[in-house]
Design a protein around this motif. Structure first.
Motif, PDB file in Angstrom:
ATOM      1  N   ARG A 147      -5.029   4.440   4.367  1.00 29.26           N
ATOM      2  CA  ARG A 147      -3.802   4.726   3.623  1.00 29.26           C
ATOM      3  C   ARG A 147      -3.648   3.909   2.352  1.00 29.26           C
ATOM      4  O   ARG A 147      -3.163   4.418   1.333  1.00 29.26           O
ATOM      5  CB  ARG A 147      -2.584   4.432   4.520  1.00 29.26           C
ATOM      6  N   CYS A 148      -3.998   2.649   2.391  1.00 28.31           N
ATOM      7  CA  CYS A 148      -3.620   1.750   1.299  1.00 28.31           C
ATOM      8  C   CYS A 148      -4.385   2.058   0.017  1.00 28.31           C
ATOM      9  O   CYS A 148      -5.497   2.574   0.040  1.00 28.31           O
ATOM     10  CB  CYS A 148      -3.846   0.298   1.705  1.00 28.31           C
ATOM     11  N   THR A 149      -3.764   1.761  -1.107  1.00 30.14           N
ATOM     12  CA  THR A 149      -4.373   2.035  -2.410  1.00 30.14           C
ATOM     13  C   THR A 149      -4.432   0.746  -3.232  1.00 30.14           C
ATOM     14  O   THR A 149      -3.655  -0.183  -2.989  1.00 30.14           O
ATOM     15  CB  THR A 149      -3.517   3.050  -3.191  1.00 30.14           C
ATOM     16  N   ILE A 150      -5.333   0.743  -4.243  1.00 30.12           N
ATOM     17  CA  ILE A 150      -5.387  -0.453  -5.093  1.00 30.12           C
ATOM     18  C   ILE A 150      -4.224  -0.448  -6.089  1.00 30.12           C
ATOM     19  O   ILE A 150      -3.735  -1.505  -6.468  1.00 30.12           O
ATOM     20  CB  ILE A 150      -6.752  -0.626  -5.812  1.00 30.12           C
ATOM     21  N   ALA A 151      -3.753   0.754  -6.490  1.00 26.66           N
ATOM     22  CA  ALA A 151      -2.586   0.789  -7.379  1.00 26.66           C
ATOM     23  C   ALA A 151      -1.367   0.239  -6.653  1.00 26.66           C
ATOM     24  O   ALA A 151      -0.570  -0.514  -7.221  1.00 26.66           O
ATOM     25  CB  ALA A 151      -2.335   2.209  -7.862  1.00 26.66           C
ATOM     26  N   GLY A 152      -1.224   0.594  -5.373  1.00 24.19           N
ATOM     27  CA  GLY A 152      -0.121   0.059  -4.570  1.00 24.19           C
ATOM     28  C   GLY A 152      -0.260  -1.440  -4.390  1.00 24.19           C
ATOM     29  O   GLY A 152       0.719  -2.187  -4.452  1.00 24.19           O
ATOM     30  N   ASN A 153      -1.482  -1.885  -4.190  1.00 23.52           N
ATOM     31  CA  ASN A 153      -1.756  -3.315  -4.034  1.00 23.52           C
ATOM     32  C   ASN A 153      -1.306  -4.068  -5.293  1.00 23.52           C
ATOM     33  O   ASN A 153      -0.673  -5.117  -5.222  1.00 23.52           O
ATOM     34  CB  ASN A 153      -3.257  -3.503  -3.792  1.00 23.52           C
ATOM     35  N   LEU A 154      -1.595  -3.459  -6.447  1.00 23.66           N
ATOM     36  CA  LEU A 154      -1.215  -4.055  -7.731  1.00 23.66           C
ATOM     37  C   LEU A 154       0.308  -4.019  -7.928  1.00 23.66           C
ATOM     38  O   LEU A 154       0.935  -5.033  -8.235  1.00 23.66           O
ATOM     39  CB  LEU A 154      -1.916  -3.296  -8.863  1.00 23.66           C
ATOM     40  N   CYS A 155       0.912  -2.842  -7.708  1.00 18.03           N
ATOM     41  CA  CYS A 155       2.340  -2.682  -8.018  1.00 18.03           C
ATOM     42  C   CYS A 155       3.239  -3.389  -7.000  1.00 18.03           C
ATOM     43  O   CYS A 155       4.396  -3.671  -7.279  1.00 18.03           O
ATOM     44  CB  CYS A 155       2.701  -1.204  -8.093  1.00 18.03           C
ATOM     45  N   ASN A 156       2.694  -3.656  -5.822  1.00 17.00           N
ATOM     46  CA  ASN A 156       3.466  -4.412  -4.842  1.00 17.00           C
ATOM     47  C   ASN A 156       3.692  -5.845  -5.336  1.00 17.00           C
ATOM     48  O   ASN A 156       4.625  -6.522  -4.912  1.00 17.00           O
ATOM     49  CB  ASN A 156       2.730  -4.400  -3.509  1.00 17.00           C
ATOM     50  N   ALA A 157       2.794  -6.278  -6.210  1.00 13.08           N
ATOM     51  CA  ALA A 157       2.938  -7.553  -6.919  1.00 13.08           C
ATOM     52  C   ALA A 157       3.007  -8.769  -6.007  1.00 13.08           C
ATOM     53  O   ALA A 157       3.754  -9.708  -6.250  1.00 13.08           O
ATOM     54  CB  ALA A 157       4.145  -7.511  -7.854  1.00 13.08           C
ATOM     55  N   SER A 158       2.215  -8.738  -4.921  1.00  8.74           N
ATOM     56  CA  SER A 158       2.108  -9.948  -4.094  1.00  8.74           C
ATOM     57  C   SER A 158       1.125 -10.899  -4.765  1.00  8.74           C
ATOM     58  O   SER A 158       0.077 -10.470  -5.247  1.00  8.74           O
ATOM     59  CB  SER A 158       1.596  -9.577  -2.703  1.00  8.74           C
ATOM     60  N   PRO A 159       1.426 -12.182  -4.809  1.00  6.41           N
ATOM     61  CA  PRO A 159       0.473 -13.137  -5.389  1.00  6.41           C
ATOM     62  C   PRO A 159      -0.859 -13.138  -4.634  1.00  6.41           C
ATOM     63  O   PRO A 159      -1.876 -13.545  -5.179  1.00  6.41           O
ATOM     64  CB  PRO A 159       1.173 -14.489  -5.224  1.00  6.41           C
ATOM     65  N   ALA A 160      -0.831 -12.678  -3.379  1.00  8.71           N
ATOM     66  CA  ALA A 160      -2.029 -12.732  -2.546  1.00  8.71           C
ATOM     67  C   ALA A 160      -2.786 -11.405  -2.506  1.00  8.71           C
ATOM     68  O   ALA A 160      -3.737 -11.261  -1.751  1.00  8.71           O
ATOM     69  CB  ALA A 160      -1.646 -13.147  -1.128  1.00  8.71           C
ATOM     70  N   ALA A 161      -2.391 -10.425  -3.313  1.00 15.78           N
ATOM     71  CA  ALA A 161      -3.045  -9.120  -3.283  1.00 15.78           C
ATOM     72  C   ALA A 161      -4.549  -9.277  -3.503  1.00 15.78           C
ATOM     73  O   ALA A 161      -4.966  -9.927  -4.462  1.00 15.78           O
ATOM     74  CB  ALA A 161      -2.446  -8.221  -4.355  1.00 15.78           C
ATOM     75  N   ASP A 162      -5.342  -8.693  -2.608  1.00 16.93           N
ATOM     76  CA  ASP A 162      -6.781  -8.944  -2.663  1.00 16.93           C
ATOM     77  C   ASP A 162      -7.497  -8.245  -3.796  1.00 16.93           C
ATOM     78  O   ASP A 162      -8.424  -8.792  -4.392  1.00 16.93           O
ATOM     79  CB  ASP A 162      -7.419  -8.522  -1.329  1.00 16.93           C
ATOM     80  N   SER A 163      -7.111  -7.007  -4.109  1.00 19.61           N
ATOM     81  CA  SER A 163      -7.905  -6.285  -5.100  1.00 19.61           C
ATOM     82  C   SER A 163      -7.638  -6.776  -6.523  1.00 19.61           C
ATOM     83  O   SER A 163      -8.445  -6.570  -7.422  1.00 19.61           O
ATOM     84  CB  SER A 163      -7.657  -4.770  -5.003  1.00 19.61           C
ATOM     85  N   VAL A 164      -6.508  -7.431  -6.730  1.00 18.87           N
ATOM     86  CA  VAL A 164      -6.080  -7.736  -8.095  1.00 18.87           C
ATOM     87  C   VAL A 164      -7.003  -8.732  -8.829  1.00 18.87           C
ATOM     88  O   VAL A 164      -7.430  -8.448  -9.958  1.00 18.87           O
ATOM     89  CB  VAL A 164      -4.590  -8.166  -8.107  1.00 18.87           C
ATOM     90  N   PRO A 165      -7.341  -9.885  -8.227  1.00 17.39           N
ATOM     91  CA  PRO A 165      -8.246 -10.786  -8.954  1.00 17.39           C
ATOM     92  C   PRO A 165      -9.583 -10.119  -9.291  1.00 17.39           C
ATOM     93  O   PRO A 165     -10.124 -10.317 -10.390  1.00 17.39           O
ATOM     94  CB  PRO A 165      -8.450 -11.957  -7.984  1.00 17.39           C
ATOM     95  N   ALA A 166     -10.069  -9.298  -8.375  1.00 18.16           N
ATOM     96  CA  ALA A 166     -11.347  -8.626  -8.617  1.00 18.16           C
ATOM     97  C   ALA A 166     -11.218  -7.628  -9.768  1.00 18.16           C
ATOM     98  O   ALA A 166     -12.098  -7.513 -10.624  1.00 18.16           O
ATOM     99  CB  ALA A 166     -11.826  -7.931  -7.347  1.00 18.16           C
ATOM    100  N   LEU A 167     -10.105  -6.888  -9.786  1.00 19.69           N
ATOM    101  CA  LEU A 167      -9.879  -5.908 -10.859  1.00 19.69           C
ATOM    102  C   LEU A 167      -9.762  -6.604 -12.211  1.00 19.69           C
ATOM    103  O   LEU A 167     -10.330  -6.150 -13.212  1.00 19.69           O
ATOM    104  CB  LEU A 167      -8.604  -5.093 -10.584  1.00 19.69           C
ATOM    105  N   ILE A 168      -9.024  -7.700 -12.240  1.00 16.37           N
ATOM    106  CA  ILE A 168      -8.851  -8.414 -13.507  1.00 16.37           C
ATOM    107  C   ILE A 168     -10.194  -8.961 -13.985  1.00 16.37           C
ATOM    108  O   ILE A 168     -10.548  -8.841 -15.164  1.00 16.37           O
ATOM    109  CB  ILE A 168      -7.811  -9.555 -13.367  1.00 16.37           C
TER     110      ILE A 168
END
Ligand SMILES: Cc1cc2nc3c(=O)[nH]c(=O)nc-3n(C[C@H](O)[C@H](O)[C@H](O)COP(=O)(O)OP(=O)(O)OC[C@H]3O[C@@H](n4cnc5c(N)ncnc54)[C@H](O)[C@@H]3O)c2cc1C
Lengths: 749, 286
Positions: free
Chosen positions: B104-125
């Motif tokens: 179910r989960c998405t990387i856009a949701g991971n990003l927009c949820n804006a948790s400091p601990a979101a896993d996909s975000v550091p990798a995407l950046i």
């Protein structure tokens, strides 16, 4: 009828085999009905309002707005649960824990409850209840709570003549420890701490309560002891015991946490007030905050030994928190601390201490794992100090038959020595360790319990057998009971169906706790089956018109003995049952017993860990449990108990802990931040069952459910300490704690 | 609460713009549903974007990859081309939750949820990903690091939706990696996360680098000093030590039940070093 309960070395045909459990298919297909799986017509949803403060005076509760909300059918506070305890302080404490009265005593303490037509309405109603709190100073740490200036949790409790949080002091031991320490070549003294943990059962507390205007009630509930639930609820609500029928659902884990009542009286009171059935299911947050986790502890352990490995003296000072009401927890720690050993001079002093945390309930061998953490860690330190192998050191000092236990009794045949020998000879002990890996071992003890049991066995006309027990099946007991009935009757396992009866169908049964289920219901099943056999022999005698003395029961049939009856073909159980309508009616066996003589249980565990020296993360890479079962009726489920206890102990040792903030509120009431191990965190846990018969049970059964959680904290502590070269003295040995210890060692050179 | 499932991003954006009261976007729902259930938020309108076909697939283009905002992470793990190009991003996406959550989960949701601990975000950046954002005023393309502004906060307007996450074509001799620290093996929240992407020159020296840390500050942090510490190196121990020190200096974590400040700080350097070594190997370094 009194029966001889002593062990007879009988040959088993079925006992000891591993057939599938009767509840297995329903459980894996989702058909099994747990606490939340039953509904009644017109049922309401119950919800509990909980205190957001660790300690507060409740000045006033205004429920008027909630009561007016459309869809709300009942709102209750402590006023709806008047004090009927008539000076019974224990029951009053239970009442006060189920629903706060003048004071909220911990974050999560229930203060009011509602029943409404649906969940949204119930939730809305909770928000409309206004509680006027006067926040009071709180204390959550066990050591802080013992200080003279600590906020007092229960002003009526006194110690040394003044109000105090120290609610029990108990002392055990024998000999003269001072003289013993004077003879020692080496003395090791160390302080340990263990943080509070929760049993972590996957199924939250849940019940469906229904009380009619005629004062009769029914309760469907997930519990380890429906008779206890019935007696307590009936007494708190002023009902006749016989008019409250309690049925236990399938249970998704209890481990001691479901030996008690929590929201059940609230559900009954709501139903009584609304005159409709009420279903009340706890959320996980409610479970963490409002059920009964185990204690945090702080301990001073001291052991003195001679260079040859003889322990000359041992002493323990144990401080256990009890929550807001007194409990036996420190005492149990004091009793179990030194139980594995045969020491001449030994002592334990245990304090039970009140704090503003949830009421402590039993957790699998309650209180023993913490004491064992202190004792078994110190045993390793002493072994190291005198240069002796830790297993040999323990073997030299192990208790044996005839040893006077530190808590009083003299042991009969026991398993601590044999489990240690098995550990010494186990291939695990010789396996090579890699980089950053360490090995530890530790021992554990639990008393076990027997208690009141009542069992029925009814034989159908087709020869199939209904066995009804009153001990809730938490770990495969129905399979074990069926094996025992089949063994006695001489019929196949599949011919027996074992059920857990409700409180209206059997006499009182104590709760499934203290590893008593298979021991006590097993005993009652043997005797109930033997009663039924007597009846079947009587029917055969009637059929054959011979003396009952000439009939023997063997291989599932009545056999006529002696030359004069050699023309009589045996009558099978099915044949006797089929004829029963004409020979005297239904055939049943029954037994009620207070099962005395539970056999004490010992275990020794071996554990290998690998520690990441840069992060402090610990992985358990190999784990072996060796434990005495007395007799393993169904070895799969005995092994399951060994593995389950070890798994919970591993979680406790490495990551699980209640984290309280400065405000006295619980910061991690979820499975995300209260970290029980997931499957991939655990290795396959190896088991070795030893069978040293309990002399006080016909089959030699000892309880096996609890001891397995006693050694892991210390076994892992010893392994981690060996892997990183520094002693860990505080559980959980979480990555931050381990990394800090490693860095401190590096800084110290 | 009203539920809408429009079929175009424009419609979705209009629904959000015109909503009275609180409106939220629903992708996989693995964050949102948990918050709804706990009563943490009580929105008046929920706009489900899963029916919008431009959000539903992973497209490979000359310029790189376009990952639709409702593509579940399990699909990201199944894309061999994506895995070859950006293994660090794929690993990060696959760390989220469990098999059930992955469905179910998405990387856009991971990003927009804006948790400091979101896993996909550091990798995407680290990989230089951009978000394609659609609002009533049209479309804009924003660097991923510009989306999150603080815990639970984003720079998106009320009417804006992330339609896709776009990854560039992987430059030659480039590799990425993401590592996180959790006390448990799975079903846990990163105590520290480290994403590294680096490019080597012909001599096997790092010529370009991006080092991004998660869970050590209110948003993911790009640690320029850490990147500079390894640029020009072959990840010799001294360069790695300097990079680790830069990571520790960039940490601004909180002390909570998931990890102490001291622990998060220490482990950030350790993970960055380990991730850098993996990225270096993936870039063809020896
Ligand atoms: C059991 C469990 C384990 C988890 N483990 C992890 C983990 O290991 N690592 C981790 O990082 N996270 C984890 N999470 C959190 C969550 O799964 C992830 O953040 C996930 O990527 C969220 O994606 P989603 O599509 O489900 O988001 P949703 O829940 O649908 O949305 C999340 C938020 O983003 C907004 N939103 C979603 N899509 C858009 C869009 N396209 N445009 C604008 N706003 C949008 C929503 O309004 C909402 O506020 C876990 C969650 C659970 C329940």
């Amino acid at each position: 009828m009194a029966h001889d309960t002593s062990y007879t070395d009988q040959d088993f045909k079925i006992v000891g085999s591993r057939p599938p459990r009767p509840d297995g298919i329903d459980k894996v297909t989702g058909r099994a009905r747990y606490g939340a799986d039953v509904s009644a017509p017109g049922q309401l949803v119950g919800r509990v309002l909980r205190s957001p403060h660790a300690h507060a005076k409740i000045r006033k509760i205004d429920t008027s707005r909630a009561q007016k909300l459309k869809g709300v059918k009942a709102v209750i506070t402590s006023k709806d649960l008047p004090d009927l305890t008539e000076g019974n302080r224990g029951n009053y404490d239970i009442l006060e824990n189920c629903m706060a009265r003048e004071h909220a005593l911990y974050d999560g303490h229930a203060v009011a409850a509602v029943a409404a037509v649906d969940e949204q309405t119930a939730r809305k109603a909770l928000k409309l209840i206004k509680v006027d709190y006067k926040v009071l100073p709180h204390v959550t740490d066990v050591d802080a709570a013992m200080q003279d200036d600590a906020p007092v949790v229960q002003p009526h409790i006194q110690h040394d003549g003044k109000p105090s949080n120290i609610c029990n002091v108990s002392q055990f031991g024998h000999g003269d420890v001072e003289a013993g320490f004077a003879q020692a070549d080496v003395i090791v003294e160390k302080t340990y701490k263990t943080e509070q943990t929760h049993q972590g059962y996957i199924e939250p507390h849940a019940c469906l309560a229904s009380v009619g205007p005629d004062g009769q009630g029914e309760l469907w509930v997930t519990t380890q002891g429906h008779f206890t639930v019935r007696n307590l609820c009936a007494s708190l609500l002023g009902m006749d015991i016989a008019k409250l029928k309690v049925t236990s659902s399938e249970i998704g884990g209890g481990f001691g946490g479901k030996t008690h009542i929590w929201t059940e009286p609230l559900a009954l009171a709501l139903s009584r007030k609304a005159n409709l059935p009420v279903k009340l299911v706890m959320s996980r947050e409610d479970v963490f905050k409002g059920s009964g986790p185990t204690c945090s502890t702080s301990m001073d352990i001291k052991i003195g030994a001679k260079k040859d490995g003889t322990v000359t003296a041992a002493s323990a000072t144990l401080r256990y928190h009890a929550g807001p009401h007194p409990g036996p927890w420190g005492m149990l720690g004091g009793m179990t601390a030194w139980a594995c050993y045969d020491f001449e001079n030994v002592q334990s002093i245990a304090y039970d201490v009140l704090v503003n945390r949830p009421k402590v309930a039993a957790y699998r061998a309650p209180s023993a794992p913490m004491a064992a953490f202190g004792v078994e860690s110190t045993m390793d330190l002493v072994a190291e100090a005198i240069g002796m192998d830790p297993v040999d050191f323990r073997i030299k000092n192990a208790a044996k038959e005839g040893t006077r236990a530190s808590y009083g009794p003299t042991y009969g045949p026991i398993g601590i020595g044999p489990t240690l020998e098995a550990v010494k000879n186990h291939p695990h002990m010789r396996a090579r360790l890699g980089k950053n890996q360490g090995r530890g071992m530790a021992c554990g003890f639990w008393f076990n319990f027997g208690g009141q049991t009542c069992t029925d066995l009814n034989i159908g006309v087709d020869g199939s057998v209904n066995l009804t027990v009153g001990t809730v099946d938490v770990g495969g007991a129905r399979a074990s009971m069926s094996l025992i009935a089949a063994e006695e009757l001489g019929i196949p396992y599949d011919q027996v169906k074992c059920n857990v009866g409700d409180t209206a169908s059997l006499g009182h049964n104590d709760t499934t706790e203290g590893s008593r289920g298979t021991f006590s219901s097993g005993m009652a099943t043997i005797f109930a089956a033997r009663n039924a056999i007597e009846e079947m022999k009587a029917r055969a005698a009637k059929t054959w018109e011979i003396d009952i003395e000439d009939i023997e029961w063997r291989d599932g049939a009545a056999h006529a003995m002696g030359m004069q009856h050699s023309n009589l073909a045996p009558l099978s159980l099915a044949e006797i049952a089929g004829a029963s309508p004409g020979t005297g009616g239904p055939i049943a066996g029954h037994n009620e017993v207070v099962a005395d003589g539970a056999g004490v249980s010992f275990a020794s565990h071996i554990c290998d860990v690998e520690v990441d020296p840069e992060t402090g993360a610990t992985r358990v890479i190999r784990y072996t449990v060796v434990q005495d079962a007395g007799k393993a009726i169904h070895p799969d489920y005995v092994e399951g108990q060994f593995q389950g206890g070890a798994a919970q102990g591993i979680g406790w040792a490495l990551n699980e802990e209640y984290v309280y903030g400065e405000d006295g509120c619980l910061q991690n009431p979820s499975f995300l931040d209260y970290r029980i191990p997931v499957c991939s965190d655990l290795p396959f846990i190896d088991t070795e069952i030893l069978e040293i018969p309990n002399p006080n049970h016909p089959y030699g059964i000892r309880g096996v459910g609890e001891t397995s959680i006693v050694p892991p904290l210390a076994a892992i502590g010893n392994a981690v300490s060996s892997a990183v070269g520094v002693r860990l003295d505080h559980t959980p040995m979480s990555p931050p704690r381990v990394l800090k210890a490693i860095k401190e060692k590096q800084a110290g050179g | 609460m009203r539920y809408e499932a429009p079929s175009t991003t424009r419609e979705a954006s209009a629904l959000l713009a015109n909503a009275k009261g609180k409106a939220v976007v629903l992708a996989g729902g693995t964050d949102l549903l948990a918050r709804l259930k706990s009563g943490d938020i009580e929105p008046d309108l929920v706009v489900d974007i899963k029916r919008i076909d431009t959000t539903q697939s992973i497209k490979r283009m000359a310029s790189g990859f376009r990952i639709g905002a409702s593509v579940p992470c399990v699909e990201i793990g199944r894309s061999a081309a994506l895995k070859r190009a950006w293994p660090g991003v794929v690993e990060a996406a696959q760390l989220i939750g469990s098999d059930q959550i992955q469905g179910r989960c998405t990387i856009a949701g991971n990003l927009c949820n804006a948790s400091p601990a979101a896993d996909s975000v550091p990798a995407l950046i680290a990989a230089g990903a951009k978000a394609s954002v659609v609002g009533t005023a049209g479309r804009r393309t924003v660097a991923v690091e510009k989306i999150t502004t603080g815990p639970g906060k984003t720079s998106l307007g009320k009417d804006e939706i992330v339609e896709s996450i776009n990854l560039p074509k992987r430059p030659p001799r480039t590799g990425d990696a993401y590592l996180r620290f959790t006390p448990r093996t799975e079903m846990d929240i990163a105590v520290v996360g480290a994403g590294v992407c680096l490019t080597l020159n012909g001599k096997g020296e790092v010529s370009k680098a991006r080092v991004v840390l998660g869970a050590v500050a209110p948003t993911a942090v790009i640690v320029a000093d850490a990147a500079n510490a390894i640029i020009g190196s072959r990840l010799e121990d001294s360069a790695l030590a300097e990079m680790a020190a830069a990571c520790e200096a960039a940490c601004n974590p909180i002390d909570d039940m998931r990890g102490t400040i001291e622990f998060r700080t220490d482990v950030s350097g350790v993970l960055a070093k380990r991730a850098a070594k993996i990225a270096y190997q993936r870039a063809g370094g020896k």
